[in-house]
Enzyme design. Structure first.
Site, mmCIF file in Angstrom:
data_model
loop_
_atom_site.group_PDB
_atom_site.id
_atom_site.type_symbol
_atom_site.label_atom_id
_atom_site.label_comp_id
_atom_site.label_asym_id
_atom_site.label_seq_id
_atom_site.Cartn_x
_atom_site.Cartn_y
_atom_site.Cartn_z
ATOM 1 N N CYS A 1 0.603 -1.193 0.103
ATOM 2 C CA CYS A 1 -0.159 0.004 0.114
ATOM 3 C C CYS A 1 0.796 0.833 0.226
ATOM 4 C CB CYS A 1 -0.389 -0.486 1.269
ATOM 5 S SG CYS A 1 0.241 0.197 2.961
ATOM 6 N N CYS B 1 2.987 1.896 2.736
ATOM 7 C CA CYS B 1 4.429 1.175 2.984
ATOM 8 C C CYS B 1 5.666 2.150 2.695
ATOM 9 C CB CYS B 1 4.020 -0.262 2.614
ATOM 10 S SG CYS B 1 2.435 -1.086 3.178
ATOM 11 N N ASP C 1 11.364 26.735 -32.594
ATOM 12 C CA ASP C 1 12.076 27.087 -33.119
ATOM 13 C C ASP C 1 11.653 26.812 -34.376
ATOM 14 O OD1 ASP C 1 14.922 27.497 -33.388
ATOM 15 O OD2 ASP C 1 15.155 25.479 -33.961
ATOM 16 N N ASP D 1 15.085 21.546 -31.989
ATOM 17 C CA ASP D 1 15.941 20.487 -32.005
ATOM 18 C C ASP D 1 17.950 20.605 -32.191
ATOM 19 O OD1 ASP D 1 16.130 21.754 -34.662
ATOM 20 O OD2 ASP D 1 16.056 20.102 -35.731
ATOM 21 N N ASP E 1 19.390 25.649 -29.423
ATOM 22 C CA ASP E 1 17.456 25.953 -28.820
ATOM 23 C C ASP E 1 17.592 25.016 -27.194
ATOM 24 O OD1 ASP E 1 16.566 26.665 -30.494
ATOM 25 O OD2 ASP E 1 16.117 24.749 -31.618
#
Length: 726
Positions: free
Chosen positions: A15, A18, A424, A614, A618
C-alpha cells in the site's frame, strides 16, 4: 562528500503507506539527500553520500522494516517478481477460502452445533496464522520502529475480532459477569483476510497490465541475429553482437539491433518506436532500429550501436525513469498517506471509546469491537497511493507506443496547464535543410540539371547537396567535374563534359563578368548557372516546411494555445514561413543566446511555456521553458535538455502529447477524487454515524470488500487511458 544514486526493487510493499514508511525511515539517516519510493513500480530511488552510509546499510534498513530489497540487474525480471507475488497471493487466497467458507456457513446458518465455537476457532487458525501471517509479521516489524502501516490496520482489526472471539469461546464468564452475552466474530476476521487477499490478488493482476506498453517494448528485440563472419553465415545471440558486425535481415523478420544498411532496400514497420502506421522505405546509407519489423525486401546492414546505447534500450530507460518519478499532484497524496494510518488508528480508538460509553449495556462491547474493526479495515490508503502512479505508468507507456518519450511525470502535469507554445523554425517547423523549390532555364530541364548538379558534385555546401539530390531524384547520371574550383560562400567552377560551368550567387556570377538580372527574394537563395559563358538559368533553394507542420499547427491552435515562432533568420524569411503554416506571431533575428530571454519574457507575463526545438542553440531555451520538447531528429544535447522527445521530429505528435497529458491528468484527478471521497464517506459510516438515525452498522466484512474494490477501481480507471484516441 561522495554523492551517489541507488536504485532497488522492494518486495513486500502492499500500500501507499508502506512506501511512505520506507521513505520516512530512510530520510532520517545521515547522508541521505533524496528518497523516492514508487508504490506502483515497487522501486526505490535515492541520492546518498557514500562516505556516510553504504548500500549494505541502506538494504539493512529496508529489511529491518519488513521488506525485501532486490538488486536491479539485467538478470532481474520484475515481471517474474510480480508473477511470484501474484502466485503467493493466489495460494494464500485458496488456503484462506477453503477454511473461511465453512466458518461462514456454520456462523450464519447452523445455529445449534455441538462445540460450535471451538470448531470455528480451529477452522480459523489456518486463516489467521497461515494465509494471513504476512499481515501480522509486517505489523510487528513496523511496531518495532514505532510506526504503522496498512498491515497494522489489518492486523489490529482482524486480531481484535479473533482475540475477542477467542475470549468468548474459552472464558465466556468475562462477559457474563457484566451482564453481556458473549459473541464470536471468527467469520469477521476470516472473511476480512480472505477479501483483502482477493483484492490484492486482483490489484496485482490489474497493476501488471499497466506495464503492458513496457512489456511490449522490452519484447520487441529478437533473441538472435544472422551475421556474416569470415564469409560464412551463422546465427548468434543478439547479446553477442558487436559494432561493425554485418547482419542479414530477410522479409518478415525483426531487425535485431541498430545499424546502417550497406546493401539492399526494404519497407520497415517502425510503428512501435515512432507511432507511425505507414512503413518507412530504407535503402543503402539509411539507419535501421533494432526491434522494428522488416516487411518486404532483404538487406545487409552494419551494426552501429549495441547494449544500452541502442534506440530501443534508450527509449525503455527513458520510459522507466518517467514511471519512477512523481508528479507534483502526487506529493499531496503521499503526504496524506504518511500520516493516514496514525490518524485512522486514533479515529478507531475514539470510535471504540464512544461505543463503550454510549451503546446499550448488553451490546456495547460487541458493537465497540465491530465498529473499531470496520474503521481500521475500510481506511486503507492503497487507492490513494495508486491514484497517480498507475495513471502515469499507463500514460507514459501510451506515449512511448506513439513515439512520444516523456522523461518525467511532472512533464505530463505541467503540459496540461501550459497555454503558450514557442517553436524554433529551422528543423522544427521546416526540414532544416535546403531543398530545390524552382528551376528556370531555356534548356531542356534534365540537361540543365545535369550540368548544374555535376559541377556541384564535389562541393560540401548544403545548397550544392540539395541540387545534387534533385538531379538524383530524376535518375540523372552525373559526372565529376574537372578543374574544379570552389569560391567560399559564393560558388563553384568546373569543366563538365567538355563545357565550362559556373554555379553561384548573383555577386559571384556578376564578378565573373556575366549579367544576372534576377531579383533575389530574401526568403530564397538563388543559384545562377552559366555554361560556356552564357547564363542558362537559375535554381531557387529554400528551407521548406515539413509536410505535417501546417496540419500540426492547426491542431495546436484548436487546442487554444498561443503559438509563437522564434528564429534567427531575417524578418522576410520568417514572415514567409509563418504565412505558409498559419502562424500569426513570430519573432525574427533572435540570436541563440537570446532565445531563453524571449521565453523568460513570456513567463514574466504569467504564461506557462512549452518550447519546441532541435538544435544545440535551442538547449538553453528548452531548459528555461516550463516544458522543453525536443524533436527526435535533432541533436543529442537538445534531447538531453528536454522533458519530452518526439521520436520522429514530427510536429503532429506535439498535439498528441498535449492530448495525452490532458487525459492522464484528468484520470489522476478522477482517481484522487474516488480515493478521497471513498475515505471521507467510508470512515464515518464504518464508525457508526448512521446508527442513531437509521439503525445501520457497517459489517467489517463489507468494509473489507469496499476497501479492496476501491484500489481495483482506481487501477481499472487508469487502464481506461489505453483506449484514448490520440
Amino acid at each position: 562528500m561522495d554523492m551517489k544514486t541507488f536504485e532497488i526493487y522492494i518486495e513486500g510493499m502492499h500500500c501507499a503507506s508502506c512506501a511512505a514508511e520506507i521513505e520516512a525511515e530512510l530520510i532520517k539517516h545521515d547522508g541521505i539527500q533524496h528518497v523516492n519510493v514508487n508504490f506502483a513500480t515497487k522501486k526505490l530511488f535515492l541520492t546518498y553520500d557514500s562516505s556516510l552510509i553504504s548500500q549494505e546499510e541502506l538494504k539493512k534498513i529496508i529489511r529491518d522494516k519488513g521488506y525485501t530489497p532486490k538488486e536491479i540487474t539485467e538478470d532481474l525480471d520484475t515481471k517474474d517478481l510480480e508473477e511470484k507475488e501474484f502466485k503467493e497471493l493466489r495460494f494464500n487466497l485458496i488456503i484462506s477460502t477453503i477454511f473461511t467458507v465453512p466458518v461462514l456457513i456454520i456462523s450464519m446458518f447452523i445455529m445449534h452445533l455441538p462445540y460450535k465455537n471451538l470448531i470455528l476457532f480451529l477452522l480459523s487458525l489456518p486463516v489467521i496464522f497461515w494465509a494471513g501471517k504476512q499481515f501480522y509479521i509486517r505489523a510487528f516489524k513496523a511496531l518495532k520502529y514505532f510506526s504503522a502501516n496498512m498491515d497494522t490496520l489489518i492486523a489490529v482489526g482482524t486480531g481484535s475480532a479473533f482475540i475477542f472471539s477467542m475470549v468468548s469461546t474459552f472464558t465466556p464468564q468475562v462477559f457474563e459477569i457484566s451482564g453481556q452475552k458473549p459473541h464470536v466474530y471468527y467469520e469477521v476476521a476470516d472473511v476480512i483476510i480472505t477479501l483483502i487477499l482477493f483484492g490484492r490478488m486482483l490489484e496485482a493482476g490489474a497493476r501488471s497490465r499497466t506495464f503492458l506498453a513496457m512489456k511490449k517494448l522490452i519484447g520487441l528485440q529478437p533473441k538472435t541475429a544472422r551475421i556474416i563472419q569470415d564469409g560464412i553465415e551463422k546465427e548468434i545471440s543478439v547479446d553477442d553482437l558487436k559494432v561493425e558486425d554485418i547482419v542479414i535481415v530477410r522479409p518478415g523478420e525483426k531487425i535485431p539491433i541498430d545499424g546502417v544498411i550497406i546493401e539492399g532496400e526494404s519497407s520497415i514497420d517502425e510503428s512501435m518506436i515512432t507511432g507511425e502506421s505507414m512503413p518507412a522505405t530504407k535503402k543503402t546509407g539509411y539507419e535501421v532500429v533494432g526491434g522494428t519489423l522488416n516487411l518486404s525486401g532483404s538487406f545487409r546492414y552494419k551494426v552501429i550501436r549495441v547494449g544500452k546505447e541502442t534506440v530501443l534500450q534508450q527509449i525503455i530507460r527513458m520510459v522507466q525513469e518517467a514511471q519512477n518519478t512523481k508528479a507534483p499532484i502526487q506529493r499531496f497524496a503521499d503526504l496524506i498517506s504518511g500520516y493516514f494510518v496514525t490518524v485512522v488508528i486514533i479515529i478507531a480508538v475514539l470510535t471504540f471509546l464512544i461505543w463503550i460509553i454510549f451503546a446499550p449495556a448488553e451490546t456495547r462491547l460487541s458493537y465497540a469491537v465491530i465498529n473499531f474493526v470496520s474503521v481500521l479495515i475500510i481506511a486503507c490508503p492503497c487507492a490513494l497511493g495508486l491514484a497517480t502512479p498507475t495513471a502515469i505508468m499507463v500514460g507514459t507507456g501510451i506515449g512511448a507506443e506513439n513515439g512520444i518519450l516523456i522523461k518525467n511525470a511532472a512533464a505530463l502535469e505541467i503540459l496540461y496547464k501550459a497555454d503558450t507554445i514557442i517553436l524554433d523554425k529551422t528543423g522544427t517547423i521546416t526540414k532544416g535543410k535546403p531543398e530545390v523549390t524552382d528551376i528556370f532555364t531555356d534548356m531542356e530541364l534534365n540537361e540543365f540539371l545535369y550540368y548544374a548538379a555535376s559541377v556541384e558534385k564535389l562541393s560540401e555546401h548544403p545548397i550544392a547537396h540539395s541540387i545534387v539530390e534533385k538531379s538524383e531524384s530524376k535518375n540523372i547520371i552525373l559526372h565529376y567535374p574537372q578543374d574544379f574550383q570552389s569560391f567560399s560562400g559564393q560558388g563553384v567552377k568546373g569543366i563538365v563534359n567538355g563545357r565550362t560551368v559556373f554555379a553561384g550567387n548573383k555577386d559571384f556570377v556578376e564578378g565573373q563578368g556575366f549579367s544576372a538580372k534576377k531579383d533575389v527574394e530574401e526568403a530564397e537563395t538563388v543559384i545562377f548557372i552559366v555554361i560556356d559563358g552564357e547564363l542558362k538559368g537559375f535554381i531557387t533553394v529554400a528551407d521548406t516546411i515539413k509536410p505535417d507542420s501546417k496540419q500540426a499547427l492547426k491542431e495546436l491552435e484548436a487546442l487554444n494555445f498561443e503559438i509563437i515562432m522564434l528564429t534567427g533568420d531575417n524578418k522576410k524569411t520568417a514572415e514567409n514561413i509563418a504565412s505558409q503554416v498559419g502562424i500569426k506571431n513570430f519573432i525574427a533575428g533572435v540570436m541563440p543566446e537570446n532565445k531563453a530571454k524571449e521565453i523568460k519574457k513570456c513567463q514574466n507575463n504569467r504564461k506557462i511555456v512549452i518550447m519546441v526545438g532541435d538544435g544545440i542553440n535551442d538547449a538553453p531555451a528548452l531548459v528555461q521553458a516550463d516544458i522543453g520538447i525536443a524533436m527526435g531528429t535533432g541533436t543529442d544535447i537538445a534531447i538531453e535538455s528536454s522533458d519530452i522527445t518526439l521520436v520522429q521530429g514530427n510536429l503532429t505528435k506535439l498535439a498528441k502529447a498535449i492530448k495525452l497529458s490532458r487525459a492522464t491528468t484528468s484520470t489522476i484527478k478522477q482517481n484522487l477524487f474516488f480515493a478521497f471521497i471513498y475515505n471521507v464517506l467510508g470512515i464515518p459510516i464504518a464508525a457508526g454515524v448512521l446508527y442513531p438515525f437509521f439503525g445501520i452498522l457497517l459489517s467489517p466484512m463489507f468494509a473489507a470488500l469496499a476497501m479492496s474494490l476501491s484500489s481495483i477501481s482506481v487501477v481499472t480507471n487508469s487502464l481506461r487511458l489505453r483506449r484514448i484516441k490520440l
